[in-house]
Scaffold this motif. Structure first.
Motif, PDB file in Angstrom:
ATOM      1  N   LEU A 275      13.940  59.843  38.199  1.00 26.69           N
ATOM      2  CA  LEU A 275      15.046  60.741  37.870  1.00 26.69           C
ATOM      3  C   LEU A 275      15.357  60.705  36.378  1.00 26.69           C
ATOM      4  CD1 LEU A 275      17.557  60.196  40.827  1.00 26.69           C
ATOM      5  CD2 LEU A 275      16.041  62.127  40.423  1.00 26.69           C
ATOM      6  N   GLU A 276      15.249  59.529  35.770  1.00 24.87           N
ATOM      7  CA  GLU A 276      15.467  59.426  34.327  1.00 24.87           C
ATOM      8  C   GLU A 276      14.432  60.251  33.568  1.00 24.87           C
ATOM      9  OE1 GLU A 276      15.615  56.012  30.797  1.00 24.87           O
ATOM     10  OE2 GLU A 276      15.290  55.453  32.897  1.00 24.87           O
ATOM     11  N   ALA A 277      13.169  60.158  34.011  1.00 24.06           N
ATOM     12  CA  ALA A 277      12.110  60.948  33.364  1.00 24.06           C
ATOM     13  C   ALA A 277      12.334  62.440  33.571  1.00 24.06           C
ATOM     14  CB  ALA A 277      10.754  60.532  33.926  1.00 24.06           C
ATOM     15  N   GLU A 278      12.756  62.805  34.789  1.00 23.68           N
ATOM     16  CA  GLU A 278      13.033  64.217  35.063  1.00 23.68           C
ATOM     17  C   GLU A 278      14.154  64.745  34.178  1.00 23.68           C
ATOM     18  OE1 GLU A 278      13.499  65.711  39.048  1.00 23.68           O
ATOM     19  OE2 GLU A 278      12.478  63.968  39.868  1.00 23.68           O
ATOM     20  N   LEU A 279      15.216  63.948  34.021  1.00 24.67           N
ATOM     21  CA  LEU A 279      16.357  64.389  33.222  1.00 24.67           C
ATOM     22  C   LEU A 279      15.982  64.541  31.759  1.00 24.67           C
ATOM     23  CD1 LEU A 279      19.225  62.304  34.863  1.00 24.67           C
ATOM     24  CD2 LEU A 279      18.809  64.767  35.067  1.00 24.67           C
ATOM     25  N   LYS A 280      15.085  63.667  31.281  1.00 26.42           N
ATOM     26  CA  LYS A 280      14.608  63.813  29.902  1.00 26.42           C
ATOM     27  C   LYS A 280      13.877  65.136  29.733  1.00 26.42           C
ATOM     28  CE  LYS A 280      13.994  58.905  28.768  1.00 26.42           C
ATOM     29  NZ  LYS A 280      12.994  57.855  28.461  1.00 26.42           N
ATOM     30  N   MET A 281      13.018  65.438  30.705  1.00 22.58           N
ATOM     31  CA  MET A 281      12.289  66.696  30.638  1.00 22.58           C
ATOM     32  C   MET A 281      13.216  67.885  30.812  1.00 22.58           C
ATOM     33  SD  MET A 281       8.875  65.673  32.799  1.00 22.58           S
ATOM     34  CE  MET A 281       8.242  67.339  32.677  1.00 22.58           C
ATOM     35  N   ALA A 282      14.224  67.735  31.671  1.00 25.10           N
ATOM     36  CA  ALA A 282      15.175  68.830  31.891  1.00 25.10           C
ATOM     37  C   ALA A 282      15.975  69.103  30.625  1.00 25.10           C
ATOM     38  CB  ALA A 282      16.114  68.487  33.040  1.00 25.10           C
ATOM     39  N   ARG A 283      16.288  68.034  29.850  1.00 30.51           N
ATOM     40  CA  ARG A 283      17.003  68.219  28.594  1.00 30.51           C
ATOM     41  C   ARG A 283      16.172  69.013  27.606  1.00 30.51           C
ATOM     42  NH1 ARG A 283      18.853  62.951  28.568  1.00 30.51           N
ATOM     43  NH2 ARG A 283      17.083  62.339  27.297  1.00 30.51           N
ATOM     44  N   MET A 284      14.871  68.746  27.629  1.00 29.27           N
ATOM     45  CA  MET A 284      13.974  69.443  26.709  1.00 29.27           C
ATOM     46  C   MET A 284      13.708  70.868  27.175  1.00 29.27           C
ATOM     47  SD  MET A 284      10.177  68.276  25.508  1.00 29.27           S
ATOM     48  CE  MET A 284       9.522  68.422  27.145  1.00 29.27           C
ATOM     49  N   ASN A 285      13.682  71.079  28.490  1.00 31.98           N
ATOM     50  CA  ASN A 285      13.343  72.386  29.059  1.00 31.98           C
ATOM     51  C   ASN A 285      14.540  72.909  29.837  1.00 31.98           C
ATOM     52  OD1 ASN A 285      10.474  72.350  28.277  1.00 31.98           O
ATOM     53  ND2 ASN A 285      10.375  70.643  29.705  1.00 31.98           N
ATOM     54  N   ARG A 286      15.500  73.474  29.160  1.00 31.79           N
ATOM     55  CA  ARG A 286      16.772  73.820  29.779  1.00 31.79           C
ATOM     56  C   ARG A 286      16.697  75.049  30.674  1.00 31.79           C
ATOM     57  NH1 ARG A 286      18.024  71.373  24.965  1.00 31.79           N
ATOM     58  NH2 ARG A 286      19.659  69.798  25.074  1.00 31.79           N
ATOM     59  N   LYS A 287      15.563  75.725  30.703  1.00 32.47           N
ATOM     60  CA  LYS A 287      15.438  76.892  31.576  1.00 32.47           C
ATOM     61  C   LYS A 287      15.113  76.500  33.011  1.00 32.47           C
ATOM     62  CE  LYS A 287      14.008  80.098  27.933  1.00 32.47           C
ATOM     63  NZ  LYS A 287      12.942  81.019  27.467  1.00 32.47           N
ATOM     64  N   GLY A 288      14.954  75.176  33.259  1.00 29.48           N
ATOM     65  CA  GLY A 288      14.844  74.692  34.641  1.00 29.48           C
ATOM     66  C   GLY A 288      13.561  75.096  35.332  1.00 29.48           C
ATOM     67  N   VAL A 289      13.702  75.919  36.393  1.00 31.59           N
ATOM     68  CA  VAL A 289      12.562  76.208  37.254  1.00 31.59           C
ATOM     69  C   VAL A 289      11.505  77.078  36.587  1.00 31.59           C
ATOM     70  CG1 VAL A 289      13.848  75.943  39.401  1.00 31.59           C
ATOM     71  CG2 VAL A 289      13.825  78.151  38.268  1.00 31.59           C
ATOM     72  N   LEU A 290      11.772  77.632  35.395  1.00 34.42           N
ATOM     73  CA  LEU A 290      10.771  78.451  34.705  1.00 34.42           C
ATOM     74  C   LEU A 290      10.377  77.840  33.367  1.00 34.42           C
ATOM     75  CD1 LEU A 290      12.227  82.030  35.381  1.00 34.42           C
ATOM     76  CD2 LEU A 290      10.295  80.944  36.518  1.00 34.42           C
ATOM     77  N   GLU A 426       8.294  68.510  48.771  1.00 36.29           N
ATOM     78  CA  GLU A 426       7.222  67.828  48.049  1.00 36.29           C
ATOM     79  C   GLU A 426       6.835  68.571  46.775  1.00 36.29           C
ATOM     80  OE1 GLU A 426       5.063  65.917  52.034  1.00 36.29           O
ATOM     81  OE2 GLU A 426       4.257  67.725  51.088  1.00 36.29           O
ATOM     82  N   LEU A 427       6.985  69.868  46.764  1.00 37.18           N
ATOM     83  CA  LEU A 427       6.540  70.696  45.644  1.00 37.18           C
ATOM     84  C   LEU A 427       7.472  70.603  44.443  1.00 37.18           C
ATOM     85  CD1 LEU A 427       4.262  72.779  44.991  1.00 37.18           C
ATOM     86  CD2 LEU A 427       5.852  74.563  45.749  1.00 37.18           C
ATOM     87  N   PHE A 428       8.799  70.592  44.703  1.00 39.11           N
ATOM     88  CA  PHE A 428       9.785  70.642  43.612  1.00 39.11           C
ATOM     89  C   PHE A 428      10.350  69.256  43.318  1.00 39.11           C
ATOM     90  CE2 PHE A 428       9.925  75.090  44.937  1.00 39.11           C
ATOM     91  CZ  PHE A 428       9.945  75.745  43.719  1.00 39.11           C
ATOM     92  N   PRO A 429      10.429  68.878  42.022  1.00 39.94           N
ATOM     93  CA  PRO A 429      11.095  67.625  41.639  1.00 39.94           C
ATOM     94  C   PRO A 429      12.591  67.677  41.960  1.00 39.94           C
ATOM     95  CG  PRO A 429       9.755  68.509  39.832  1.00 39.94           C
ATOM     96  CD  PRO A 429       9.855  69.584  40.871  1.00 39.94           C
ATOM     97  N   PHE A 430      13.233  66.502  41.923  1.00 39.48           N
ATOM     98  CA  PHE A 430      14.633  66.404  42.343  1.00 39.48           C
ATOM     99  C   PHE A 430      15.546  67.345  41.567  1.00 39.48           C
ATOM    100  CE2 PHE A 430      18.875  64.710  41.652  1.00 39.48           C
ATOM    101  CZ  PHE A 430      19.333  64.544  42.954  1.00 39.48           C
ATOM    102  N   HIS A 431      15.405  67.384  40.228  1.00 38.85           N
ATOM    103  CA  HIS A 431      16.395  68.101  39.423  1.00 38.85           C
ATOM    104  C   HIS A 431      16.336  69.617  39.618  1.00 38.85           C
ATOM    105  CE1 HIS A 431      12.924  68.630  36.735  1.00 38.85           C
ATOM    106  NE2 HIS A 431      13.607  69.550  36.088  1.00 38.85           N
ATOM    107  N   VAL A 432      15.264  70.131  40.237  1.00 38.41           N
ATOM    108  CA  VAL A 432      15.208  71.564  40.542  1.00 38.41           C
ATOM    109  C   VAL A 432      14.949  71.817  42.029  1.00 38.41           C
ATOM    110  CG1 VAL A 432      14.493  72.306  38.237  1.00 38.41           C
ATOM    111  CG2 VAL A 432      12.755  71.616  39.911  1.00 38.41           C
TER     112      VAL A 432
END
Length: 540
Positions: A275-290, A426-432
């Motif tokens: 989840l920490e890794a996902e949140l780091k990536m989510a911070r960098m990619n704020r458009k989320g699912v796209l 299984e396909l989508f990570p937690f943050h999306v």
């Protein structure tokens, strides 16, 4: 550079934790029925999570059966001539539920991340109870379809929350089976509704359809009653800073109260670091699912999976069985009700067998491919037999169509009942994940609305020729599954987090960590650019 070494260390640590969790899960040979806490957890999931799809199945079967009431909805006849409804009226009644689902999709993801999985199930259950009471009490056609809109609106909240909770709360060994049973429980509700309709369809008063409508409250009442005893998702708790609660739930449910369990320690660490890794990536990619090519692939697959589940012919059988049977010379309402009950019972039997026996043993990709190929063969044969009957009125052709209706059930259930929510989790990570399931629901319900509104018109105008469209579409499904669907079986949710990112995961995590350091002023911008460039050259 420290941030780069940290990115490499995080990557290696994630890989190590993934391997440990998978190995420890495989080494656990104690059957689930000998684990009291886990057994209680799965028992509580039946009314709270699996009951969500029971509501969906009950509604579909009820609306399909309402067309068979010989006296119709007499109270509504005053304004709509429901006893002899037009094709458009039938389509509107069937599709209004799906329209409510489409309207709810924008609100589901934000609510589930804000209030949690349990409380969104509770909210959806309360709204569903309100819709059922309104439907059973309907005084006119408008009141009836508004109630159906409310029921559909509530259903999306429950589905998004319940499917996520099943995947995130289940033990890794049983996650796939429980995810498959989620959709399979649809047939339990459908069977219950078919039985109620068979027992009430001969009633001469409006209480025939009113009883069916009021009984739709039962699954939602069970959800509202039992949800208080079901734990919250540990992943949602970790994401919201409630670490002690998350660990306590994992200890109780996955280790039978053993706080020193190596499996729970590894599982908790895996969840926290992923989840920490996902949140780091989510911070960098704020458009989320796209935000990335991998996310866009997930969106495309989820969208087409939703279309496949609705446009493979299931809408015809679930909602318009009566006109299909009329087209092959079966007009007696009691006979139609018996066929409907038998079809639903058979669907429950084969879907349960598929979920418990087939899905755990075979890869996801092969199951999806076998499903689409089977559907293409079945529907093509169905179309040919229907065409033969329309020209010759041969009873053999009618019997072939009837048999193929029953053959269609296991062909469809093989993947499109058993796998969708398991595959999406299984396909989508937690943050999306919530947004991914909501996206699936949007396409699914939008396709169902179109499908259910157009199907009665198409059957009325084109007859058996209408089925040709389905044959062409299912042929497309075969090709799409073959080339686009990834394999996800045999791995934990955390292992699947970077399914498409693969070799680029380390680079993404390092970039995200650099951005975080820059935002907090802990590193000079010029130094970060130079060092990151040197590291990129080294990797290349």
């Amino acid at each position: 550079m420290d941030s780069q070494r940290g990115g490499q260390g995080n990557n290696a640590q994630l890989e190590n934790n993934n391997a440990i969790v998978s190995r420890l899960a495989e080494q656990d040979k104690v059957p689930r029925y000998r684990k009291p806490n886990l057994r209680l957890l799965y028992f509580l999931m039946v009314p709270t999570c699996l009951g969500v799809e029971m509501t969906t199945g009950f509604d579909a079967s009820m609306i399909n059966g309402c067309k068979l009431y010989p006296h119709g909805l007499n109270l509504l006849t005053r304004t709509t001539d429901y006893h002899h409804p037009h094709s458009a009226s039938l389509g509107l009644m069937a599709s209004m539920y799906s329209l409510g689902c489409v309207a709810a999709v924008p609100f589901g993801p934000s609510l589930i991340d804000r209030i949690g999985r349990r409380y969104l199930i509770l909210l959806g259950g309360v709204i569903s109870i309100t819709g059922s009471i309104l439907q059973g009490s309907a005084l006119n056609f408008v009141m009836f379809i508004v109630a159906r809109f409310i029921l559909g609106f509530a259903n999306v909240f429950c589905i998004v929350a319940a499917s996520s909770l099943i995947g995130e709360l289940s033990h890794p060994k049983e996650r796939a089976v429980l995810g498959c049973l989620f959709n399979t429980s649809y047939d339990i509700g459908a069977l219950a509704a078919a039985g109620v309709i068979l027992g009430t369809f001969a009633m001469i008063s409006n209480w025939g359809w009113r009883i069916s409508s009021f009984l739709q409250i039962v699954p939602s009442l069970l959800q509202v009653s039992f949800i208080w005893f079901l734990p919250e998702s540990p992943r949602w708790l970790v994401a919201n800073g409630r670490w002690d609660e998350a660990y306590a739930i994992l200890v109780k449910c996955h280790a039978e109260g053993d706080e020193n369990s190596e499996f729970v320690k590894a599982e908790y660490t895996q969840i926290e670091e992923t989840l920490e890794a996902e949140l780091k990536m989510a911070r960098m990619n704020r458009k989320g699912v796209l935000s990335t090519p991998g996310m866009r692939k997930r969106v495309i697959i989820a969208s087409f999976l939703a279309l496949f589940t609705q446009w493979s012919g299931t809408g015809l059988i679930s909602h318009f069985l009566s006109p299909i049977l009329d087209s092959i010379g079966i007009h007696n309402n009691r006979t139609k009700n018996i066929i409907n009950l038998a079809k639903t019972s058979w669907s429950l039997v084969n879907s349960t067998f598929i979920s418990l026996i087939v899905v755990p043993r075979y890869p996801r990709w092969k199951i999806f491919l076998a499903c689409t190929v089977s559907l293409f063969v079945t529907f093509t044969a169905w179309t040919i037999a229907s065409a033969e009957y329309s020209f010759t009125h041969n009873s053999v052709s009618a019997q072939v169509v009837l048999v193929l209706i029953f053959v269609y059930s296991p062909a469809y259930n093989l993947a499109f009942t058993a796998l969708p929510y398991t595959y999406l989790i299984e396909l989508f990570p937690f943050h999306v994940r919530a947004r991914g399931i909501a996206l699936y629901q949007w396409w699914c319900r939008g396709a169902a609305f179109f499908n259910l509104f157009v199907n009665p018109i198409g059957i009325n105008l084109a007859g058996w020729r209408w089925y040709i469209i389905y044959c062409v579409w299912i042929a497309f499904e075969v090709g799409f599954v073959y080339f686009m669907f990834p394999e996800t079986s045999g791995r934990t949710l955390e292992e699947l987090t970077f399914l498409y990112e693969g070799d680029h995961r380390q680079e993404l995590l390092m970039d995200a960590e650099l951005e975080a350091l820059l935002e907090h002023g802990e590193i000079d911008t010029h130094e970060a650019i130079e060092d990151n460039g040197r590291e990129t050259d080294r990797v290349l």
